[in-house]
Design a protein around this motif. Structure first.
Motif, PDB file in Angstrom:
ATOM      1  N   LEU A  77      25.840  24.534 -17.289  1.00 13.29           N
ATOM      2  CA  LEU A  77      24.976  25.614 -17.790  1.00 13.29           C
ATOM      3  C   LEU A  77      25.180  26.827 -16.820  1.00 13.29           C
ATOM      4  CD1 LEU A  77      21.433  24.771 -18.261  1.00 13.29           C
ATOM      5  CD2 LEU A  77      21.939  26.541 -16.365  1.00 13.29           C
ATOM      6  N   LEU A  78      25.476  26.822 -15.535  1.00 15.74           N
ATOM      7  CA  LEU A  78      25.939  27.863 -14.771  1.00 15.74           C
ATOM      8  C   LEU A  78      26.819  28.530 -15.176  1.00 15.74           C
ATOM      9  CD1 LEU A  78      25.225  26.565 -11.083  1.00 15.74           C
ATOM     10  CD2 LEU A  78      23.735  27.947 -12.350  1.00 15.74           C
ATOM     11  N   GLN A  79      27.810  27.840 -15.873  1.00 17.40           N
ATOM     12  CA  GLN A  79      29.150  28.574 -16.088  1.00 17.40           C
ATOM     13  C   GLN A  79      28.860  29.213 -17.490  1.00 17.40           C
ATOM     14  OE1 GLN A  79      31.948  28.237 -14.300  1.00 17.40           O
ATOM     15  NE2 GLN A  79      32.455  30.306 -15.376  1.00 17.40           N
ATOM     16  N   GLN A  80      28.144  28.811 -18.370  1.00 16.00           N
ATOM     17  CA  GLN A  80      27.575  29.275 -19.641  1.00 16.00           C
ATOM     18  C   GLN A  80      26.906  30.626 -19.341  1.00 16.00           C
ATOM     19  OE1 GLN A  80      27.142  26.978 -22.768  1.00 16.00           O
ATOM     20  NE2 GLN A  80      25.951  28.428 -23.992  1.00 16.00           N
ATOM     21  N   LYS A 112      14.884  22.761 -14.335  1.00 12.61           N
ATOM     22  CA  LYS A 112      13.722  22.792 -13.166  1.00 12.61           C
ATOM     23  C   LYS A 112      14.334  23.043 -11.959  1.00 12.61           C
ATOM     24  CE  LYS A 112      10.460  22.453 -16.180  1.00 12.61           C
ATOM     25  NZ  LYS A 112       9.648  23.499 -16.747  1.00 12.61           N
ATOM     26  N   SER A 113      15.229  22.222 -11.479  1.00  9.95           N
ATOM     27  CA  SER A 113      15.690  22.127 -10.062  1.00  9.95           C
ATOM     28  C   SER A 113      16.571  23.581  -9.904  1.00  9.95           C
ATOM     29  CB  SER A 113      16.788  21.119  -9.795  1.00  9.95           C
ATOM     30  OG  SER A 113      17.931  21.403  -9.450  1.00  9.95           O
ATOM     31  N   LEU A 114      17.209  24.219 -10.757  1.00 11.80           N
ATOM     32  CA  LEU A 114      17.807  25.310 -10.764  1.00 11.80           C
ATOM     33  C   LEU A 114      16.915  26.483 -10.565  1.00 11.80           C
ATOM     34  CD1 LEU A 114      20.889  25.061 -13.039  1.00 11.80           C
ATOM     35  CD2 LEU A 114      21.069  25.309 -10.529  1.00 11.80           C
ATOM     36  N   GLU A 115      15.641  26.236 -11.382  1.00 13.44           N
ATOM     37  CA  GLU A 115      14.683  27.351 -11.038  1.00 13.44           C
ATOM     38  C   GLU A 115      14.034  27.204  -9.860  1.00 13.44           C
ATOM     39  OE1 GLU A 115      11.166  26.587 -13.709  1.00 13.44           O
ATOM     40  OE2 GLU A 115      10.892  28.646 -13.750  1.00 13.44           O
ATOM     41  N   ALA A 116      13.947  26.068  -9.526  1.00 14.89           N
ATOM     42  CA  ALA A 116      13.444  25.957  -7.921  1.00 14.89           C
ATOM     43  C   ALA A 116      14.126  26.590  -6.829  1.00 14.89           C
ATOM     44  CB  ALA A 116      12.989  24.538  -7.429  1.00 14.89           C
ATOM     45  N   ALA A 117      15.418  26.438  -7.229  1.00 16.72           N
ATOM     46  CA  ALA A 117      16.281  27.290  -6.195  1.00 16.72           C
ATOM     47  C   ALA A 117      16.380  28.803  -6.610  1.00 16.72           C
ATOM     48  CB  ALA A 117      17.650  26.664  -6.147  1.00 16.72           C
ATOM     49  N   GLU A 118      15.703  29.067  -7.369  1.00 25.63           N
ATOM     50  CA  GLU A 118      15.798  30.762  -7.783  1.00 25.63           C
ATOM     51  C   GLU A 118      17.181  31.052  -8.380  1.00 25.63           C
ATOM     52  OE1 GLU A 118      13.665  33.393  -5.183  1.00 25.63           O
ATOM     53  OE2 GLU A 118      13.041  31.883  -4.090  1.00 25.63           O
ATOM     54  N   LYS A 132      19.198  34.311  -7.128  1.00 25.82           N
ATOM     55  CA  LYS A 132      20.140  33.564  -6.338  1.00 25.82           C
ATOM     56  C   LYS A 132      21.171  32.964  -7.360  1.00 25.82           C
ATOM     57  CE  LYS A 132      16.746  32.987  -2.479  1.00 25.82           C
ATOM     58  NZ  LYS A 132      16.159  32.098  -1.627  1.00 25.82           N
ATOM     59  N   PHE A 133      21.554  33.618  -8.369  1.00 21.31           N
ATOM     60  CA  PHE A 133      22.508  33.301  -9.257  1.00 21.31           C
ATOM     61  C   PHE A 133      23.732  33.010  -8.604  1.00 21.31           C
ATOM     62  CE2 PHE A 133      25.792  33.612 -12.352  1.00 21.31           C
ATOM     63  CZ  PHE A 133      25.685  32.270 -13.077  1.00 21.31           C
ATOM     64  N   ALA A 134      24.296  32.040  -8.735  1.00 21.99           N
ATOM     65  CA  ALA A 134      25.771  31.776  -8.433  1.00 21.99           C
ATOM     66  C   ALA A 134      26.427  30.634  -9.475  1.00 21.99           C
ATOM     67  CB  ALA A 134      26.036  31.261  -7.025  1.00 21.99           C
ATOM     68  N   THR A 135      27.774  30.630  -9.739  1.00 25.63           N
ATOM     69  CA  THR A 135      28.095  29.471 -10.435  1.00 25.63           C
ATOM     70  C   THR A 135      28.185  28.143  -9.748  1.00 25.63           C
ATOM     71  OG1 THR A 135      30.429  30.410  -9.992  1.00 25.63           O
ATOM     72  CG2 THR A 135      29.600  31.056 -11.861  1.00 25.63           C
ATOM     73  N   GLN A 136      28.189  28.096  -8.416  1.00 27.26           N
ATOM     74  CA  GLN A 136      28.098  26.998  -7.694  1.00 27.26           C
ATOM     75  C   GLN A 136      26.826  27.017  -6.862  1.00 27.26           C
ATOM     76  OE1 GLN A 136      30.301  24.161  -6.823  1.00 27.26           O
ATOM     77  NE2 GLN A 136      31.727  24.946  -8.755  1.00 27.26           N
TER      78      GLN A 136
END
Ligand code: PHE
Length: 496
Positions: free
Chosen positions: A9-12, A43-49, A180-184
């Motif tokens: 998902l992050l890569q896309q 949901k978990s990526l959203e919580a981590a902003e 706080k987007f990052a691919t990792q």
């Protein structure tokens, strides 16, 4: 699993031209994953902003189980129509040929569609055809719904009314890059360590927020050691008998209060380093009530108050030596001196605290243990008072039978060892030591000559071991004690 989805998902998101995934449902299909799992990751990526999320509502008609049957076998109205011969059939006969649900629903629908009519002219009602042939519209509509096509509203409403289709709603998400987007995903630090502060690495760390709603671990401390339980029972007995507790918070004592004030000569073997722990630092005490000290010196050297004394040269340096108190009688001595200074009043004192002796440790001896000490100070006390007081005290502990044996202590005369009959063990055992304090000890303190003190002492460990069935003192006290024993031992019941 979830980690793979997260990575994809992050890569896309990183690869997409506008930094978004338009629909998480399509994404789930593309990566062949269950949409629910994708939602968990979102949901978990959203919580981590790391991403932002917008809801997309979806709805679609689906066939009910009744409709599934119509789809494969045709609608009941068509089945009913086909069962009506060209020249008609009595209603009763028609119904008897068809299963109940087909005939009821089919008849109602075929009548409504005006495919058949009920002819009542000839007496018995007959069902007759009104048209030559029919097409199965309901089946065709259901096939269209099953294929995902939309129906005109009127048709959809009719099928809904017949409970052949129902609205299914669900959500998917439009996902975009978050603040706080990052691919990792960055591992959040849970603790601020001294290394982080020293190296400054805390500046670039991301910290996991505290969860103040979490319950935390249940505390497993707060258990009373058996010695403390027995101590509290002893304390209750003393208090019930009108005794006051003495302050015992000085483990370090001078030889003066521990020995000299108790008329214990400076050559007494108990004062030897083999029996006593002397302190190296601070090695000596210097503040004493000097006039009292002079009277103690005098009584040791040449007696007085009816005594011949010990006839040796008493040394202040010997009395100054600091030690770990070897008995709580040092506390009694300080208290009696204080009582004499404040003006004598009858008093009953007790203490229960730790003492130290330089002894070889074995299954019944430790280098530190607890003493229970009691004393009564009043005019005209006799050995009879001592015996009666001991009898009362020990009977409250559950020991009704006592025997006494003459003994020797430098500070008491007469002195008695106390033996009690233990019904638990079925035998006589030594339970304490006692006596009447000597005038050589009391009078230099300034107590009036007709005042006597009866006193006794015992160990706390011995009765505790008997009460709790422990036969090695090292299982009760010290570094080998098992914590589970401390947690699970029962309450202390005495004197029952
Ligand atoms: N001090 C004594 C001991 O250590 C006990 C005792 C106290 C004896 C009071 C007589 C009077 O064993």
């Amino acid at each position: 699993m979830a980690a793979d989805i997260e990575q994809a998902l992050l890569q896309q998101l990183a690869d997409s031209a506008d930094g978004s995934i338009p629909d998480s449902g399509d994404f789930a299909t593309a990566v062949s994953q269950d949409h629910l799992k994708v939602v968990g990751v979102i949901k978990s990526l959203e919580a981590a902003e790391m991403i932002t999320v917008e809801d997309i509502s979806h709805s679609r008609f689906v066939l009910t189980s009744e409709a599934q049957a119509y789809l494969s076998a045709g609608s009941p109205e068509v089945k009913l129509f086909n069962a009506v011969p060209a020249d008609g059939i009595t209603l009763a006969q028609l119904k008897s040929q068809l299963p109940g649900d087909v005939s009821d629903v089919g008849f109602k629908q075929a009548m409504q569609q005006r495919w058949v009519a009920l002819d009542k002219a000839a007496g018995e009602p007959r069902v007759v055809r009104k048209v030559d042939s029919v097409t199965d519209g309901a089946q065709a509509q259901l096939a269209a719904v099953a294929a995902g096509n939309e129906l005109p509203k009127a048709e959809a409403d009719a099928l809904k009314k017949r409970k052949l289709i129902k609205l299914d709603t669900w959500k998917t998400y439009r996902v975009a890059k978050g603040a706080k987007f990052a691919t990792q995903r960055k591992r959040q630090a849970t603790e601020l360590t001294s290394e982080m502060i020293a190296s400054g690495s805390w500046r670039s760390k991301e910290f996991k927020p505290f969860n103040f709603n979490s319950m935390g671990l249940p505390p497993s401390g707060g258990h009373l050691h058996p010695l403390m339980k027995v101590r509290s029972q002893y304390r209750k007995i003393f208090v019930a008998m009108g005794f006051q507790e003495m302050p015992t918070n000085n483990y370090v004592e001078s030889s003066f209060w521990n020995f000299d004030s108790l008329f214990q000569p400076q050559q007494h073997p108990a004062r030897d380093a083999h029996d006593t722990f002397f302190l190296t630092s601070p090695a000596a005490s210097d503040t004493f009530p000097e006039d009292y000290l002079a009277r103690v010196k005098a009584v040791h050297e040449h007696g007085g108050h009816g005594s011949a004394g010990y006839g040796y040269c008493w040394k202040r340096s010997e009395a100054q030596k600091n030690l770990l108190r070897t008995h709580t009688t040092a506390v009694s001595s300080r208290m009696l001196y204080k009582l004499a200074q404040e003006g004598f009043k009858p008093a009953k004192y007790f203490s229960i605290d730790r003492v130290f002796r330089n002894e070889a440790v074995d299954r019944t001896h430790l280098a530190e243990f607890h003493q229970v000490e009691g004393l009564v100070c009043d005019r005209g006390l006799t050995l009879g008072h001592l015996i009666a007081t001991l009898q009362e005290f020990f009977s409250r502990l559950g020991m009704k039978e006592l025997r006494f044996k003459p003994a020797f202590n430098p500070y008491t005369e007469p002195s008695m060892e106390i033996f009690g009959y233990s019904s638990e063990l079925g035998k006589w055992m030594e339970v304490g030591n006692s006596g009447m304090f000597r005038p050589e000890m009391l009078q230099p303190m300034g107590l009036p000559p007709d005042v006597n003190v009866i006193a006794w002492g015992l160990s706390l460990e011995r009765p505790t071991m008997i009460l709790y069935g422990i036969d090695n003192i090292r299982d009760l006290f010290g570094h080998k004690v098992s914590l589970s024993m401390v947690k699970s031992n029962p309450i202390c019941r005495m004197g029952l």
